[in-house]
Design an enzyme around this catalytic site. Structure first.
Site, PDB file in Angstrom:
ATOM      1  N   THR A 298       5.164  20.533  -6.864  1.00 22.27           N
ATOM      2  CA  THR A 298       4.237  20.659  -8.181  1.00 22.27           C
ATOM      3  C   THR A 298       4.913  21.959  -8.955  1.00 22.27           C
ATOM      4  O   THR A 298       5.211  22.765  -8.197  1.00 22.27           O
ATOM      5  CB  THR A 298       2.670  21.040  -7.894  1.00 22.27           C
ATOM      6  N   VAL A 299       5.067  21.817 -10.276  1.00 25.45           N
ATOM      7  CA  VAL A 299       5.660  22.901 -11.129  1.00 25.45           C
ATOM      8  C   VAL A 299       4.323  23.766 -11.180  1.00 25.45           C
ATOM      9  O   VAL A 299       4.634  25.097 -11.295  1.00 25.45           O
ATOM     10  CB  VAL A 299       5.817  22.388 -12.457  1.00 25.45           C
ATOM     11  N   ASP A 300       3.295  23.615 -10.917  1.00 16.64           N
ATOM     12  CA  ASP A 300       2.243  24.617 -11.370  1.00 16.64           C
ATOM     13  C   ASP A 300       1.969  25.380  -9.996  1.00 16.64           C
ATOM     14  O   ASP A 300       1.379  26.799 -10.276  1.00 16.64           O
ATOM     15  CB  ASP A 300       0.503  23.984 -11.132  1.00 16.64           C
TER      16      ASP A 300
ATOM     17  N   ARG B  81       9.908  20.814 -17.222  1.00 16.83           N
ATOM     18  CA  ARG B  81       9.708  20.185 -15.968  1.00 16.83           C
ATOM     19  C   ARG B  81      10.975  19.415 -15.866  1.00 16.83           C
ATOM     20  O   ARG B  81      11.295  18.716 -14.721  1.00 16.83           O
ATOM     21  CB  ARG B  81       8.253  19.509 -15.457  1.00 16.83           C
TER      22      ARG B  81
ATOM     23  N   GLY C 175       2.700  14.513 -11.969  1.00 12.02           N
ATOM     24  CA  GLY C 175       3.848  15.048 -12.746  1.00 12.02           C
ATOM     25  C   GLY C 175       5.111  15.148 -12.131  1.00 12.02           C
ATOM     26  O   GLY C 175       5.031  15.863 -10.733  1.00 12.02           O
TER      27      GLY C 175
ATOM     28  N   TYR D 298       7.240  18.383 -21.360  1.00 15.04           N
ATOM     29  CA  TYR D 298       8.067  17.976 -20.467  1.00 15.04           C
ATOM     30  C   TYR D 298       9.274  18.575 -20.402  1.00 15.04           C
ATOM     31  O   TYR D 298       9.939  18.417 -19.169  1.00 15.04           O
ATOM     32  CB  TYR D 298       8.230  16.444 -20.852  1.00 15.04           C
ATOM     33  N   LEU D 299       9.976  19.358 -21.397  1.00 11.93           N
ATOM     34  CA  LEU D 299      11.163  19.841 -21.350  1.00 11.93           C
ATOM     35  C   LEU D 299      11.208  20.871 -20.191  1.00 11.93           C
ATOM     36  O   LEU D 299      12.284  20.808 -19.649  1.00 11.93           O
ATOM     37  CB  LEU D 299      11.400  20.390 -22.793  1.00 11.93           C
TER      38      LEU D 299
ATOM     39  N   MET E 209       2.953  24.971 -19.250  1.00 13.53           N
ATOM     40  CA  MET E 209       2.130  24.106 -18.439  1.00 13.53           C
ATOM     41  C   MET E 209       1.164  25.048 -17.399  1.00 13.53           C
ATOM     42  O   MET E 209       1.768  26.272 -17.284  1.00 13.53           O
ATOM     43  CB  MET E 209       2.746  22.975 -17.415  1.00 13.53           C
ATOM     44  N   GLY E 210       0.119  24.668 -16.984  1.00 17.37           N
ATOM     45  CA  GLY E 210      -0.655  25.635 -16.128  1.00 17.37           C
ATOM     46  C   GLY E 210      -2.152  25.447 -16.225  1.00 17.37           C
ATOM     47  O   GLY E 210      -2.624  26.098 -17.062  1.00 17.37           O
TER      48      GLY E 210
END
EC number: 2.7.1.90
Length: 419
Positions: free
Chosen positions: A142-144, A300, A13, A297-298, A190-191
Site C-alpha cells: 500500500t502506498v499509504d 503511485r 490501488g 495516479y502519477l 494521497m493519504g
C-alpha cells in the site's frame, strides 16, 4: 505427493513496485517445482478467482517475469472489490474454495492492504472448514503505509521519493517566479487517514526556508486561522509558500475537506479535490496568486523514479511469502523489520493475518511537530532510508521499457458464478 498449484492476486490501488512482489512470488515458486506446480494469477485480482478467470504464468518467459521487477501498476490487473463477512456472504468464499479445488490450488498469495489481509485470513479459515485446506499468505502492499506491525509497506518508499522530488522541483520553480507571479503552490497527495505520503515531502527541505513550508496531515484537524497565518508568514518571510496537503485532511468537526459524497467498493468515502479547496481559502482570505497540482495516479505509477530500497523490499516480501508457505506457515503476512536507521538495516519477519486485517496504522504523535504543520527529526530519520537509492528501469527509444504479458487464460472447469 504431487505439488499443489498456487494462486496469486493483486488487490486495491496499485503501486510502482507491486509487480516486483509478483516477480518474487513467481520466481521463487519456479525454483521449487517439487513443491509448487503452476502459479495462476487472478485476472483483475480476486475477481479472477470468483469468475474462474485465471492467467497461466507458466506461459510467461523467465525474461518477462524478471522484467516485472521494474514494471509499474498491476501486471495481472487489480480490483477494488471487498468480500464481505463469512456469515453475510458465504457464497463468495465458498466459490473461491471451489475454484481452488477445481484447479488443484493449495496456496493463496494475496498482495494488498488491510482489507486484502482480512480476505486471506477468512479463506484460510473456510478452507479448513470445507475440508480443503489452503495455505494463505498475505503480501503487504500500500502506498499509504498504513498497515500495522510492518515497519513500512512496499509501495510507500517509491511514492515518498516521488513526492519529495516533486516538492523540491516545484519549489524551485515557484521561488524563481514568486516576485511577479505565483506566491503559493499547493501539492495534493494521497493519504486518507494516514499522512505518511504528505509527510515525506519534508525530505525535500535542505535548509531553513526551503519548501515545503506547510504540511497538512489527516492526523491534525485543520485550524484555518493558524494555517492562514502560517502561509502569510511564509510569503512575507521567504517570498513564497509551498503547501503539501493530504487528501484526507479534516475540518475541526472531523469531516473531510474533500468528501465527494460517494463511497468506493471497499466502503471508503471517495475523496479528491482538497488542493483547490485549500487554494480557494488562501485566495479568498489572503489574495495570493496560486497554482495547485494533484499528484493522483502519477505518484503511485512513477516507476522511473522508484526507491531502490522499496523495490528490494517489495521483491523480498513476495519471495518470503513463498518460502514461508513452503515452511508450513499459514495465515501470516511477511513484514519488514527495521534493525537500525543509519546504517539502514532490515530483515523480513512475519505477523498473523488476524493482527493486521482491517487495521490502519497512522502517523505516531512523536512524528508530528508541535505546530502540527511539519514533522519531527524522528520522522525524518524514519523516512530517509525508505527513499534511498535508484533502481531505474531499462529505456528504449527514450522511454521506459516495461514488461508486457501474454496473459494466457486457463480453461474454466466450473459453471459461471452468480453472486
Amino acid at each position: 505427493m504431487h505439488p499443489k498449484n498456487a494462486f496469486y492476486a493483486q488487490s486495491g490501488g496499485v503501486t510502482a513496485v507491486i509487480n516486483a512482489s509478483a516477480a518474487g512470488v513467481i520466481e521463487t515458486a519456479r525454483a521449487h517445482p517439487e513443491a509448487i506446480g503452476t502459479v495462476y494469477a487472478g485476472a483483475n485480482g480476486i475477481l479472477g478467482a470468483l469468475h474462474e478467470d485465471l492467467i497461466d504464468t507458466a506461459a510467461e518467459s523467465a525474461e518477462t517475469i524478471r522484467a516485472l521487477r521494474h514494471t509499474p501498476a498491476g501486471a495481472f490487473g487489480s480490483a477494488r472489490y471487498k468480500l464481505k463477512g463469512l456469515e453475510e456472504n458465504r457464497a463468495e468464499y465458498e466459490r473461491l474454495i471451489e475454484v481452488f479445488r477445481a484447479h488443484d490450488i493449495g496456496y493463496f498469495f494475496y498482495n494488498g492492504g488491510g482489507d486484502s489481509q482480512d480476505t486471506a485470513h477468512k479463506v484460510s479459515q473456510l478452507g479448513e472448514a470445507m475440508g480443503y485446506p489452503v495455505t494463505c499468505i498475505g503480501i503487504p502492499k500500500t502506498v499509504d503505509n498504513d498497515l500495522p506491525v510492518t515497519d513500512t509497506c512496499p509501495g510507500f518508499g517509491s511514492v515518498a521519493k516521488y513526492i519529495a522530488v516533486a516538492t523540491r522541483e516545484a519549489g524551485l520553480d515557484v521561488a524563481s517566479m514568486a516576485q511577479t507571479s505565483t506566491r503559493v503552490f499547493i501539492l495534493e497527495t494521497m493519504g486518507r487517514h494516514a499522512g505518511w505520503i504528505a509527510a515525506a515531502s519534508a525530505l525535500a527541505r535542505e535548509a531553513q526556508g526551503d519548501p515545503p513550508h506547510v504540511i497538512l496531515l489527516p492526523e491534525v484537524p485543520l485550524d484555518e486561522q493558524r494555517f492562514l497565518e502560517r502561509v502569510k508568514a511564509s510569503v512575507e518571510g521567504f517570498g513564497y509558500c509551498v503547501v503539501v496537503v493530504s487528501e484526507g485532511v479534516k475540518n475541526a468537526d472531523g469531516t473531510f475537506l474533500s468528501d465527494q459524497g460517494t463511497r468506493d467498493a471497499f466502503g471508503h468515502v471517495q475523496l479528491g479535490g482538497v488542493a483547490p479547496a485549500i487554494a480557494a481559502l488562501i485566495k479568498n482570505t489572503l489574495g495570493y496568486k496560486y497554482h495547485y497540482a494533484i499528484a493522483d495516479y502519477l505518484q503511485r505509477a512513477a516507476r522511473h523514479i522508484a526507491s531502490a530500497t522499496d523495490v528490494e523490499q517489495a521483491y523480498a516480501v513476495g519471495q518470503a511469502a513463498v518460502e514461508q508457505a513452503l515452511a508450513g506457515r499459514n495465515a501470516i503476512m511477511p513484514t519488514i523489520v527495521r534493525e537500525s536507521d543509519a546504517p539502514y538495516r532490515w530483515h523480513v519477519g512475519e505477523v498473523a493475518l488476524a493482527e493486521v486485517a482491517n487495521v490502519e496504522a497512522r502517523m505516531p504523535a512523536e512524528f508530528i511537530d508541535a505546530s502540527g504543520f511539519f514533522v519531527t527529526d524522528a520522522c525524518l530519520r524514519y523516512l530517509r532510508p525508505l527513499i534511498a537509492g535508484e533502481d531505474y528501469p531499462p529505456y528504449r527509444d527514450g522511454l521506459p521499457d516495461y514488461a508486457r504479458l501474454r496473459g494466457e487464460r486457463v480453461t474454466p472447469r466450473l459453471p459461471d458464478f452468480r453472486a
